[in-house]
Design a protein around this motif. Structure first.
Motif, PDB file in Angstrom:
ATOM      1  N   ALA A   6      19.988   5.151  37.841  1.00  0.00           N
ATOM      2  CA  ALA A   6      19.308   6.410  37.383  1.00  0.00           C
ATOM      3  C   ALA A   6      19.264   7.200  38.247  1.00  0.00           C
ATOM      4  O   ALA A   6      19.593   8.797  37.932  1.00  0.00           O
ATOM      5  N   LEU A   7      19.203   7.086  39.509  1.00  0.00           N
ATOM      6  CA  LEU A   7      19.456   8.017  40.698  1.00  0.00           C
ATOM      7  C   LEU A   7      20.609   8.932  40.781  1.00  0.00           C
ATOM      8  O   LEU A   7      20.928   9.913  40.863  1.00  0.00           O
ATOM      9  N   THR A   8      21.875   7.798  40.277  1.00  0.00           N
ATOM     10  CA  THR A   8      23.202   8.183  40.388  1.00  0.00           C
ATOM     11  C   THR A   8      23.266   9.267  39.239  1.00  0.00           C
ATOM     12  O   THR A   8      24.225  10.245  39.351  1.00  0.00           O
ATOM     13  N   VAL A   9      22.730   9.082  38.045  1.00  0.00           N
ATOM     14  CA  VAL A   9      22.839   9.828  36.968  1.00  0.00           C
ATOM     15  C   VAL A   9      22.519  11.289  37.447  1.00  0.00           C
ATOM     16  O   VAL A   9      22.875  12.428  37.093  1.00  0.00           O
ATOM     17  N   ALA A  11      22.141  12.552  40.400  1.00  0.00           N
ATOM     18  CA  ALA A  11      22.710  13.170  41.192  1.00  0.00           C
ATOM     19  C   ALA A  11      24.076  13.777  40.735  1.00  0.00           C
ATOM     20  O   ALA A  11      24.467  15.068  41.011  1.00  0.00           O
ATOM     21  N   MET A  12      24.514  13.041  39.914  1.00  0.00           N
ATOM     22  CA  MET A  12      25.818  13.845  39.143  1.00  0.00           C
ATOM     23  C   MET A  12      25.538  14.952  38.438  1.00  0.00           C
ATOM     24  O   MET A  12      26.142  16.166  38.450  1.00  0.00           O
ATOM     25  N   HIS A  13      24.293  15.113  37.747  1.00  0.00           N
ATOM     26  CA  HIS A  13      23.796  16.270  36.748  1.00  0.00           C
ATOM     27  C   HIS A  13      23.607  17.280  37.904  1.00  0.00           C
ATOM     28  O   HIS A  13      23.818  18.707  37.501  1.00  0.00           O
ATOM     29  N   VAL A  14      23.011  17.030  38.776  1.00  0.00           N
ATOM     30  CA  VAL A  14      22.477  18.055  40.018  1.00  0.00           C
ATOM     31  C   VAL A  14      23.739  18.620  40.673  1.00  0.00           C
ATOM     32  O   VAL A  14      23.771  19.826  40.887  1.00  0.00           O
ATOM     33  N   THR A  15      24.864  17.911  40.954  1.00  0.00           N
ATOM     34  CA  THR A  15      25.711  18.308  41.999  1.00  0.00           C
ATOM     35  C   THR A  15      27.264  18.581  41.290  1.00  0.00           C
ATOM     36  O   THR A  15      28.410  18.843  41.938  1.00  0.00           O
ATOM     37  N   SER A  16      27.307  18.215  39.973  1.00  0.00           N
ATOM     38  CA  SER A  16      28.747  18.462  39.288  1.00  0.00           C
ATOM     39  C   SER A  16      29.333  19.780  39.546  1.00  0.00           C
ATOM     40  O   SER A  16      30.371  19.960  39.691  1.00  0.00           O
ATOM     41  N   SER A  17      28.471  20.896  39.414  1.00  0.00           N
ATOM     42  CA  SER A  17      29.052  22.221  39.391  1.00  0.00           C
ATOM     43  C   SER A  17      29.145  22.561  40.836  1.00  0.00           C
ATOM     44  O   SER A  17      30.339  23.267  41.361  1.00  0.00           O
ATOM     45  N   ASN A  41      28.776   8.723  40.239  1.00  0.00           N
ATOM     46  CA  ASN A  41      29.573   8.339  39.033  1.00  0.00           C
ATOM     47  C   ASN A  41      28.569   8.067  38.034  1.00  0.00           C
ATOM     48  O   ASN A  41      28.206   7.117  37.378  1.00  0.00           O
ATOM     49  N   GLY A  42      27.815   9.278  37.169  1.00  0.00           N
ATOM     50  CA  GLY A  42      26.799   9.107  36.416  1.00  0.00           C
ATOM     51  C   GLY A  42      27.180   8.181  34.876  1.00  0.00           C
ATOM     52  O   GLY A  42      26.442   7.623  34.463  1.00  0.00           O
ATOM     53  N   TYR A  43      28.546   8.678  34.720  1.00  0.00           N
ATOM     54  CA  TYR A  43      28.845   8.077  33.500  1.00  0.00           C
ATOM     55  C   TYR A  43      29.123   6.567  33.541  1.00  0.00           C
ATOM     56  O   TYR A  43      28.803   5.611  32.890  1.00  0.00           O
ATOM     57  N   GLY A  44      29.570   6.073  34.632  1.00  0.00           N
ATOM     58  CA  GLY A  44      29.645   4.563  35.199  1.00  0.00           C
ATOM     59  C   GLY A  44      28.412   4.139  35.279  1.00  0.00           C
ATOM     60  O   GLY A  44      28.070   2.962  34.698  1.00  0.00           O
ATOM     61  N   ALA A  45      27.356   4.842  35.809  1.00  0.00           N
ATOM     62  CA  ALA A  45      25.873   4.329  36.028  1.00  0.00           C
ATOM     63  C   ALA A  45      25.555   3.857  34.270  1.00  0.00           C
ATOM     64  O   ALA A  45      24.746   3.157  34.144  1.00  0.00           O
ATOM     65  N   VAL A  46      25.736   4.706  33.378  1.00  0.00           N
ATOM     66  CA  VAL A  46      25.352   4.444  32.053  1.00  0.00           C
ATOM     67  C   VAL A  46      26.004   3.311  31.552  1.00  0.00           C
ATOM     68  O   VAL A  46      25.565   2.280  30.910  1.00  0.00           O
ATOM     69  N   VAL A  47      27.220   3.074  31.889  1.00  0.00           N
ATOM     70  CA  VAL A  47      27.769   1.708  31.286  1.00  0.00           C
ATOM     71  C   VAL A  47      27.299   0.442  32.215  1.00  0.00           C
ATOM     72  O   VAL A  47      27.091  -0.448  31.614  1.00  0.00           O
ATOM     73  N   ALA A  48      26.848   0.853  33.488  1.00  0.00           N
ATOM     74  CA  ALA A  48      26.113  -0.260  34.142  1.00  0.00           C
ATOM     75  C   ALA A  48      24.559  -0.475  33.396  1.00  0.00           C
ATOM     76  O   ALA A  48      24.302  -1.693  33.243  1.00  0.00           O
ATOM     77  N   PHE A  49      23.913   0.556  32.890  1.00  0.00           N
ATOM     78  CA  PHE A  49      22.781   0.267  32.108  1.00  0.00           C
ATOM     79  C   PHE A  49      22.994  -0.551  31.146  1.00  0.00           C
ATOM     80  O   PHE A  49      22.167  -1.487  30.680  1.00  0.00           O
ATOM     81  N   PHE A  50      24.107  -0.396  30.299  1.00  0.00           N
ATOM     82  CA  PHE A  50      24.647  -1.316  29.077  1.00  0.00           C
ATOM     83  C   PHE A  50      24.782  -2.668  29.407  1.00  0.00           C
ATOM     84  O   PHE A  50      24.502  -3.612  28.840  1.00  0.00           O
ATOM     85  N   LEU A 276      14.694   9.794  31.673  1.00  0.00           N
ATOM     86  CA  LEU A 276      14.644  10.518  30.479  1.00  0.00           C
ATOM     87  C   LEU A 276      14.046  12.063  30.871  1.00  0.00           C
ATOM     88  O   LEU A 276      14.468  13.032  30.268  1.00  0.00           O
ATOM     89  N   LEU A 277      13.224  12.111  31.891  1.00  0.00           N
ATOM     90  CA  LEU A 277      12.658  13.129  32.485  1.00  0.00           C
ATOM     91  C   LEU A 277      13.413  13.967  33.583  1.00  0.00           C
ATOM     92  O   LEU A 277      13.193  15.100  33.710  1.00  0.00           O
ATOM     93  N   HIS A 278      14.587  13.596  34.176  1.00  0.00           N
ATOM     94  CA  HIS A 278      15.046  14.341  35.255  1.00  0.00           C
ATOM     95  C   HIS A 278      15.730  15.559  34.905  1.00  0.00           C
ATOM     96  O   HIS A 278      15.778  16.518  35.603  1.00  0.00           O
ATOM     97  N   PRO A 279      16.234  15.740  33.651  1.00  0.00           N
ATOM     98  CA  PRO A 279      16.569  16.932  33.277  1.00  0.00           C
ATOM     99  C   PRO A 279      15.723  18.225  33.377  1.00  0.00           C
ATOM    100  O   PRO A 279      16.205  19.376  33.312  1.00  0.00           O
ATOM    101  N   LEU A 280      14.401  17.835  33.286  1.00  0.00           N
ATOM    102  CA  LEU A 280      13.380  18.977  33.672  1.00  0.00           C
ATOM    103  C   LEU A 280      13.714  19.792  34.931  1.00  0.00           C
ATOM    104  O   LEU A 280      13.342  20.871  34.926  1.00  0.00           O
TER     105      LEU A 280
END
Length: 351
Positions: A6-9, A11-17, A41-50, A276-280
């Motif tokens: 979750a922290l990886t996702v 971090a990706m959203h905050v730093t990608s740009s 690697n946020g997308y990979g983190a989602v795969v790890a969630f699955f 769920l909440l980190h996009p805020l």
């Protein structure tokens, strides 16, 4: 592991740009920015969630196999926190005009559709929860098939799903806002539950350590390729499955001791609400990024990125904890349901 994902996702959203679009500054950035990208690697983190979901739910079904109980558990696990999150987004929109994503619709029916995970335009990270919800019958069916036909049938299911991942119509079968390509990770996680212990126990101590290091290294390296590419998804899935297997069945590996730290376990507990909440924080981190880059001459982009990550985590953690404590736990424990009146226990020698 789920908390780290979750922290990886986030971090990706905050730093990608920052990692991709800002020129480097000074001697820190040439190695600092690639390191941040490797660890984001946020997308990979989602795969790890699955993979984790397949593993954990297979364990649950293996202990107590029942369709009704499983379906009820999924509903109470996924929906209350999601409904609360969308409700909070709606309150911020109608109360303050705050919008996280452009183009999101806050019409009443659209809000309800987002709460039901039929749409994900209000909180776009919920695409993965929509995919997980769609995978609920798949997980149940894979465990049922394993109990009757064995591992080969589940392996075949994973192979077929991986093959379908190359087909665009399949990947967007339940909407363009959701990618079903990584769905094969769920049966892989199920296989880790049923067969992982046998494999893990055969590994010498050195091989277990190297497997841990190698899985983490490969997972991070996938950040520099296309993380959502089908073959990259497979590599990330295998890496995540290896880590889950070693964490579950070879916990004595020294490198895995960090997962027992209280702070790591804490973020594991609140990981769903945090995700769920980190996009805020996107709006605030965007403003913070601009202020640091324009207001502090020569400040390394690496420092800006790390500052924004820490700010985002610090801002969302209290809210995620509140959601976990006040929404997730009561839902999982069904605390609002009337408790059955238990008969008094008869203790020998006492009345």
């Amino acid at each position: 592991m789920r908390g780290i994902a979750a922290l990886t996702v986030a971090a990706m959203h905050v730093t990608s740009s920052l990692v991709e679009g800002i020129p480097m500054r000074g001697s820190l950035d040439p190695w600092g920015l690639p390191l941040i990208k490797a660890l984001s690697n946020g997308y990979g983190a989602v795969v790890a969630f699955f993979v984790i979901s397949g593993f954990v739910l297979a364990r649950s079904l293996d202990r107590n196999f029942g369709a009704s109980r499983f379906l009820q558990g999924r509903i109470f696990r996924l929906f209350p926190a999601a409904i609360t999150t969308i409700g909070l987004f709606a309150v911020l929109f109608y109360g303050f005009g705050f919008v996280v994503y452009r183009g999101a619709s806050y019409e009443p029916l659209d809000i309800l559709a987002n709460m039901a995970m039929l749409r994900t335009d209000i909180d776009r990270v919920m695409w993965s929860m929509k995919a997980e919800l769609a995978a609920t019958p798949l997980i149940f069916a894979c465990v049922w098939v394993y109990r009757r036909l064995g591992a080969r049938a589940v392996v075949a299911t994973a192979v077929v799903l991986f093959g379908l991942a190359f087909v665009g119509q399949y990947s967007q079968l339940i909407g363009e806002d959701t990618n079903l390509a990584p769905l094969f990770a769920f049966p892989v996680g199920i296989l880790v539950h049923f067969k992982g212990e046998t494999i893990a126990r055969r590994l010498p101590p050195g091989a277990a350590v190297m497997g841990t290091l190698g899985s983490v290294a490969v997972f991070c390296a996938c950040s520099f390729f296309k993380p959502s590419g089908t073959w990259t998804l497979l590599v990330q899935c295998v890496s995540a499955a290896t880590l889950v297997m070693l964490i579950a069945y070879r916990p004595e590996v020294p490198l895995l001791a960090a997962l027992d730290a209280r702070i790591v376990r804490f973020y594991g507990q609140i990981s769903y609400s945090f995700y769920l909440l980190h996009p805020l924080t996107f709006w605030a981190t965007g403003r913070l990024t601009a202020w640091l880059l324009n207001g502090v001459d020569g400040l390394p982009v690496t420092v800006v990125a790390v500052t924004c990550i820490l700010f985002s985590v610090a801002a969302i953690t209290p809210l995620a904890y509140a959601s976990w404590r006040l929404v997730e736990l009561p839902a999982m424990n069904r605390r609002w349901q009337p408790k059955a009146t238990a008969a008094p226990l008869l203790v020998p020698g006492k009345i």
